[in-house]
Motif scaffolding. Structure first.
Motif, short mmCIF file in Angstrom:
data_model
loop_
_atom_site.label_atom_id
_atom_site.label_comp_id
_atom_site.label_asym_id
_atom_site.label_seq_id
_atom_site.Cartn_x
_atom_site.Cartn_y
_atom_site.Cartn_z
N SER A 24 -119.57 24.26 89.23
CA SER A 24 -118.89 22.51 89.82
C SER A 24 -120.22 22.88 90.42
O SER A 24 -120.20 21.45 90.47
CB SER A 24 -117.85 22.76 90.93
OG SER A 24 -116.68 23.68 90.45
N ASN A 25 -120.68 23.70 91.08
CA ASN A 25 -122.08 23.56 90.80
C ASN A 25 -123.17 22.73 89.64
O ASN A 25 -124.11 22.25 90.56
CB ASN A 25 -122.23 24.14 91.86
CG ASN A 25 -122.30 24.55 93.41
OD1 ASN A 25 -120.90 23.60 93.50
ND2 ASN A 25 -121.90 25.94 92.40
N ASN A 26 -123.31 23.11 88.46
CA ASN A 26 -124.30 22.62 87.41
C ASN A 26 -124.12 21.73 87.31
O ASN A 26 -124.77 20.98 86.91
CB ASN A 26 -124.29 23.69 86.81
CG ASN A 26 -124.61 24.82 87.12
OD1 ASN A 26 -126.60 25.30 87.13
ND2 ASN A 26 -124.90 26.25 87.89
N GLN A 71 -117.51 28.10 90.97
CA GLN A 71 -118.54 27.44 91.55
C GLN A 71 -119.48 26.82 90.69
O GLN A 71 -120.84 26.11 90.88
CB GLN A 71 -119.14 28.86 92.49
CG GLN A 71 -118.09 28.99 93.78
CD GLN A 71 -118.35 29.82 95.05
OE1 GLN A 71 -119.14 31.00 94.33
NE2 GLN A 71 -117.73 29.94 95.74
N ARG A 72 -120.16 27.93 89.54
CA ARG A 72 -120.80 27.90 88.83
C ARG A 72 -121.29 26.37 87.75
O ARG A 72 -121.66 25.42 87.72
CB ARG A 72 -121.29 29.21 87.59
CG ARG A 72 -122.42 28.72 86.89
CD ARG A 72 -122.05 29.98 85.83
NE ARG A 72 -122.41 31.19 86.28
CZ ARG A 72 -121.72 32.14 86.32
NH1 ARG A 72 -120.75 32.49 85.57
NH2 ARG A 72 -121.50 33.57 86.77
N ALA A 74 -121.69 19.04 88.14
CA ALA A 74 -121.18 17.90 88.93
C ALA A 74 -121.25 16.88 88.26
O ALA A 74 -120.39 15.71 89.13
CB ALA A 74 -121.86 17.99 90.00
#
Length: 453
Positions: free
Chosen positions: A142-144, A139-140, A146
């Motif tokens: 993928s979110n940071n 998640q870290r 993108a």
């Protein structure tokens, strides 16, 4: 001079005769060059095209499109065909090879993109991790990141990082959070190098910009606020008061629920530990375990009968096992106070789970942040500093042992560290007398109490 024809005539397809003939020709009708065998121009539904008809090595008749009649000059088209004939080249095979190479390159770039590697190879790599850690890392990243997920990892560059850091700083993210995210990306790229997906980590020489002035001041204030220290007697008194109040409130709420039409619920009136957070906090205070280790703790690891705690800390276990090293082990005898508390907790448990602190709903491991809400409640009830972190119990555990003169290696072992590096760096200031004690011991062993002169 004919249309598009130079002085050095190498084809007859540039003559005015051919140009006029095409205007009245039928669709698919062709006009051949009288100077180059197989070279011709064919009329199409929309315009005309230069083509070259030839026989390949297998004896198959093939046609190669040289170019559009209105986009390329006759002599240029003819020269292309001449070079093909002189080099004995099969232009269609060459074209197919170029196309295949381009497709292969595109596929390689796609498979070496940050996103593809993250959800495939790196996901497989993270199967050896703690599930929560793997999920957080995915998640870290993928979110940071993108904005570069579809980019080839080898092409990630300094501007990509600068754009990201600036944007995330503008959102007010803490510098420690930025560092953690960047560290996760770097770890992924290092693994991609190890997997030979890319030849080198493109971020190897790229460092984050230092935090802004106001962030530096905030970090400085935070370091002072989170000073690694022992809890004061007043803080401990307030803590126990807050836990007592939590127990009282929990019992009252259950009694009210039973009165209001839920007789099936168990009464907590006789419970000494009506809320899981109470033994959870006591165990943290007496053992210095991190919250993640408390949530994953089993009754096999917490051997109440023999008064022993044997636990591989989650933070270091996965990393050590992945690198082929033996993980650090917390091997700790339980003092009588915590042994009594945890014996009571075990007896009052109705869950058949092997977990010491299972979810009351599922019987499975609780969420990593399940302690935050009751912790805030306890601080409020006990009138503790609202900024006090639950992690302070670990600081208190280590700080107390160091300040009482326990050897740093012994402290490290109890804290789940394989050496004294972390203890020395962050808590060494709590044992300033150890050096003097050491030289005094040395002096005594040498002189045996006798005067040197």
């Amino acid at each position: 001079m004919a249309r598009g024809q130079s002085k050095d005539k190498i084809t007859t397809l540039g003559s005015d005769r051919v140009f006029k003939a095409l205007q009245v020709a039928n669709i698919r009708e062709s006009i051949s060059c009288e100077m180059i065998a197989g070279f011709h121009v064919v009329k199409l539904k929309n315009g005309s095209s230069y083509r070259y008809r030839y026989t390949d090595d297998l004896g198959k008749r093939r046609v190669y499109t040289v170019g559009d009649f209105n986009s390329i000059k006759p002599n240029e088209a003819a020269e292309i065909v001449r070079q093909i004939k002189l080099g004995d080249i099969d232009p269609l095979t060459t074209k197919q090879e170029r196309k295949a190479e381009a497709q292969k390159k595109a596929q390689t770039e796609k498979s070496s993109s940050l996103k593809a590697y993250l959800i495939n190879d790196y996901a497989r790599h993270m199967e050896a991790w703690e599930p929560d850690s793997a999920k957080q890392t995915t998640q870290r990243i993928s979110n940071n990141f993108a904005h570069i997920l579809n980019k080839s990892m080898a092409d990630i560059d300094r501007p990509d990082i600068r754009v990201w850091q600036t944007a995330i700083e503008d959102k007010g993210r803490a510098y420690s959070t930025i560092q953690r995210s960047y560290g996760s990306l770097n770890a992924l790229l290092n693994q991609a190098v190890a997997d030979e997906v890319i030849t080198s980590n493109p971020l190897k020489s790229i460092k984050l910009l230092p935090p802004k002035k106001e962030e530096q001041e905030r970090l400085s204030d935070q370091e002072r606020k989170e000073d690694r220290r022992m809890l004061t007697s007043e803080e401990l008194e307030s803590l126990f008061k807050g836990l007592d109040e939590l127990a009282k409130i929990t019992k009252e709420k259950r009694a009210n629920s039973i009165k209001r039409g839920k007789p099936q619920l168990e009464s907590l009136a006789r419970r000494k530990l009506p809320h899981w957070f109470i033994p959870f906090t006591h165990l943290a205070l007496h053992t210095g375990l991190r919250t993640g280790d408390l949530f994953s703790l089993t009754w096999r690891e917490l051997d109440i009968k023999n008064g022993k705690l044997l636990k591989y800390p989650n933070k270091t276990k996965s990393k050590a096992l992945r690198s082929g090293r033996k993980p650090a082990l917390v091997d700790m005898p339980l003092n009588s106070t915590i042994q009594k508390i945890m014996t009571t907790w075990q007896k009052e448990q109705t869950s058949k789970s092997d977990l010491v602190f299972p979810s009351s709903v599922t019987g499975l491991r609780m969420d990593k942040s399940a302690h935050k809400k009751p912790w805030e409640q306890v601080k409020k009830l006990g009138k503790l500093d609202c900024d006090l972190l639950f992690y302070s119990f670990r600081h208190n555990f280590i700080s107390t042992l160091v300040s009482k003169g326990l050897p740093l290696l012994a402290v490290a072992k109890l804290a789940g560290q394989k050496d004294i590096k972390m203890i020395q760096e962050h808590y060494g200031h709590l044992s300033p007398d150890q050096a003097q004690q050491a030289v005094n011991i040395l002096e005594s062993s040498i002189t045996n109490g006798k005067e040197a002169i």
